[in-house]
Enzyme design. Structure first.
Site, short mmCIF file in Angstrom:
data_model
loop_
_atom_site.label_atom_id
_atom_site.label_comp_id
_atom_site.label_asym_id
_atom_site.label_seq_id
_atom_site.Cartn_x
_atom_site.Cartn_y
_atom_site.Cartn_z
N ASP A 49 49.32 10.32 77.37
CA ASP A 49 49.55 9.22 76.44
C ASP A 49 50.76 9.50 75.55
O ASP A 49 50.67 9.49 74.33
CB ASP A 49 48.29 9.01 75.57
CG ASP A 49 47.04 8.82 76.41
OD1 ASP A 49 46.62 7.67 76.58
OD2 ASP A 49 46.48 9.83 76.89
N ASP A 65 49.43 7.04 81.07
CA ASP A 65 50.06 6.32 79.97
C ASP A 65 51.36 7.04 79.64
O ASP A 65 51.60 7.48 78.52
CB ASP A 65 49.15 6.21 78.75
CG ASP A 65 48.13 5.09 78.88
OD1 ASP A 65 48.10 4.43 79.94
OD2 ASP A 65 47.36 4.86 77.94
N TYR A 121 54.99 3.83 77.06
CA TYR A 121 54.45 2.73 76.23
C TYR A 121 55.57 1.74 75.92
O TYR A 121 56.74 2.10 75.90
CB TYR A 121 53.91 3.30 74.91
CG TYR A 121 52.58 3.98 75.04
CD1 TYR A 121 51.40 3.26 74.93
CD2 TYR A 121 52.50 5.36 75.24
CE1 TYR A 121 50.17 3.89 75.02
CE2 TYR A 121 51.28 5.99 75.34
CZ TYR A 121 50.11 5.25 75.23
OH TYR A 121 48.89 5.88 75.33
N ASN A 178 46.33 3.22 82.32
CA ASN A 178 46.24 1.76 82.30
C ASN A 178 47.52 1.10 81.78
O ASN A 178 47.94 0.04 82.27
CB ASN A 178 45.03 1.30 81.49
CG ASN A 178 45.00 1.86 80.08
OD1 ASN A 178 44.87 3.07 79.90
ND2 ASN A 178 45.11 1.00 79.08
N HIS A 180 43.21 9.61 84.30
CA HIS A 180 43.57 9.13 82.97
C HIS A 180 42.34 8.89 82.10
O HIS A 180 42.32 9.26 80.93
CB HIS A 180 44.36 7.83 83.07
CG HIS A 180 44.72 7.25 81.73
ND1 HIS A 180 45.57 7.89 80.86
CD2 HIS A 180 44.30 6.13 81.09
CE1 HIS A 180 45.69 7.18 79.75
NE2 HIS A 180 44.92 6.10 79.86
N HIS A 228 37.12 4.95 73.04
CA HIS A 228 36.82 4.23 74.28
C HIS A 228 35.44 4.57 74.84
O HIS A 228 34.88 3.77 75.60
CB HIS A 228 37.89 4.54 75.33
CG HIS A 228 39.24 4.00 74.99
ND1 HIS A 228 39.53 2.66 75.00
CD2 HIS A 228 40.38 4.63 74.62
CE1 HIS A 228 40.79 2.47 74.65
NE2 HIS A 228 41.33 3.65 74.41
N HIS A 247 43.70 9.16 77.61
CA HIS A 247 43.17 7.85 77.24
C HIS A 247 42.64 7.75 75.81
O HIS A 247 42.93 6.79 75.11
CB HIS A 247 42.09 7.40 78.24
CG HIS A 247 41.75 5.94 78.16
ND1 HIS A 247 42.71 4.95 78.18
CD2 HIS A 247 40.55 5.30 78.07
CE1 HIS A 247 42.11 3.76 78.12
NE2 HIS A 247 40.82 3.94 78.04
N ASP A 248 41.85 8.72 75.34
CA ASP A 248 41.21 8.58 74.04
C ASP A 248 42.00 9.21 72.89
O ASP A 248 41.53 9.20 71.76
CB ASP A 248 39.79 9.15 74.06
CG ASP A 248 38.74 8.06 73.87
OD1 ASP A 248 39.10 6.99 73.34
OD2 ASP A 248 37.58 8.28 74.24
N HIS A 249 43.17 9.79 73.17
CA HIS A 249 44.08 10.28 72.13
C HIS A 249 43.42 11.29 71.19
O HIS A 249 43.67 11.29 69.99
CB HIS A 249 44.65 9.11 71.30
CG HIS A 249 45.47 8.15 72.08
ND1 HIS A 249 46.46 7.39 71.50
CD2 HIS A 249 45.46 7.82 73.39
CE1 HIS A 249 47.03 6.61 72.43
NE2 HIS A 249 46.42 6.86 73.57
#
Length: 268
Positions: free
Chosen positions: A56, A89, A92, A127, A221, A230, A256-258
């Protein structure tokens, strides 16, 4: 997981806060790193495998990306890493527009400049990477711009001590297909979805079953389990996790969840 005899595997998670054809079942593409030099030293037979993991991240240096990149360089030098793993990711907010998009240089080449990071980068899509030209990241042209870059939908890295299977988990998440949330997703090459997923899971299961590596690792991811924003990914819990468990995968790595989480399966 843990130290096993004289074999050691190190990985560090680095978190930034913030030609198409239908897929049919068959052997996943493999990248072999056997005997590859690690920052000037041969890794063959030394009982060590080191890599960094980042997810990400593609923010053109903003949202702490440059700071994380600087620290990655320091840790990479200390551990003499073999490669870097990206959990998706990668760019961005809406992926690369084409293989010529300057965001590739602005978010990758110009940011990860430390000497220790001038090594293989193995990337899977997230995503956000589907919101534009998803296939641009697979282009050999990007490797001409920066030879470190390697990205496919799903593939295997054979790194002697470990086999790392990269899985495009976005395709498993049904909600992206049912509710685009005003985004345009690039689903070229993955429709019909159900057939694509069936074939992909067969290949992942086959690769894990036949693997004789000391460490078996899967990268995607989306989280299987998460206490973050999430939460759990139902499709991965139902379809991917049983395959990992049945084949004694040592660990699953995701983005994904940072946030940083270490979740253990207490039933193993």
């Amino acid at each position: 997981m843990g130290n096993q005899c004289q074999w050691h595997l190190w990985f560090v998670l680095a978190i930034t806060c913030f030609v198409s054809q239908n897929y049919v079942a068959g052997e996943l593409e493999r990248v072999h790193l056997k005997g590859q030099p690690r920052n000037g030293n041969s890794s063959k037979g030394d009982g060590f495998l080191g890599f960094l993991v980042v997810g990400d991240w593609g923010r053109k240096g903003a949202f702490n990306q440059s700071r994380v990149a600087f620290q990655m360089g320091k840790i990479g030098e200390k551990l003499k890493i073999d490669f870097v793993v990206s959990t998706g990711d990668n760019f961005y907010d809406n992926v690369l527009n084409s293989q010529h998009d300057p965001a590739f240089l602005q978010s990758f080449t110009n940011i990860y400049k430390s000497k220790s990071l001038q090594t293989h980068w193995f990337s899977v899509l997230g995503n956000h990477d589907f919101r534009g030209d998803a296939e641009a990241q697979f282009s050999p042209f990007l490797r001409q711009i920066d030879s470190r870059w390697f990205c496919l939908r799903s593939f295997i890295v054979n790194a002697e001590l470990a086999e790392i299977i990269f899985v495009d988990t976005t395709l498993l998440v049904k909600s992206y297909f049912l509710n685009s949330d005003n985004h345009t997703y690039d689903w070229r090459g993955v429709i019909p979805r159900k057939r694509y997923i069936t074939n992909l899971l067969k290949d992942v299961e086959c690769a894990l079953r036949e693997s004789t590596a000391k460490w078996k690792i899967v990268v995607g991811h989306h989280a299987i389990r998460s206490i973050g924003f999430h939460g759990d990914t139902e499709e991965l819990v139902n379809y991917l996790f049983p395959i990992l468990k049945a084949n004694n995968v040592d660990f699953y790595i995701n983005g994904h969840d940072h946030c940083l989480q270490h979740i253990t399966d207490t039933h193993r």
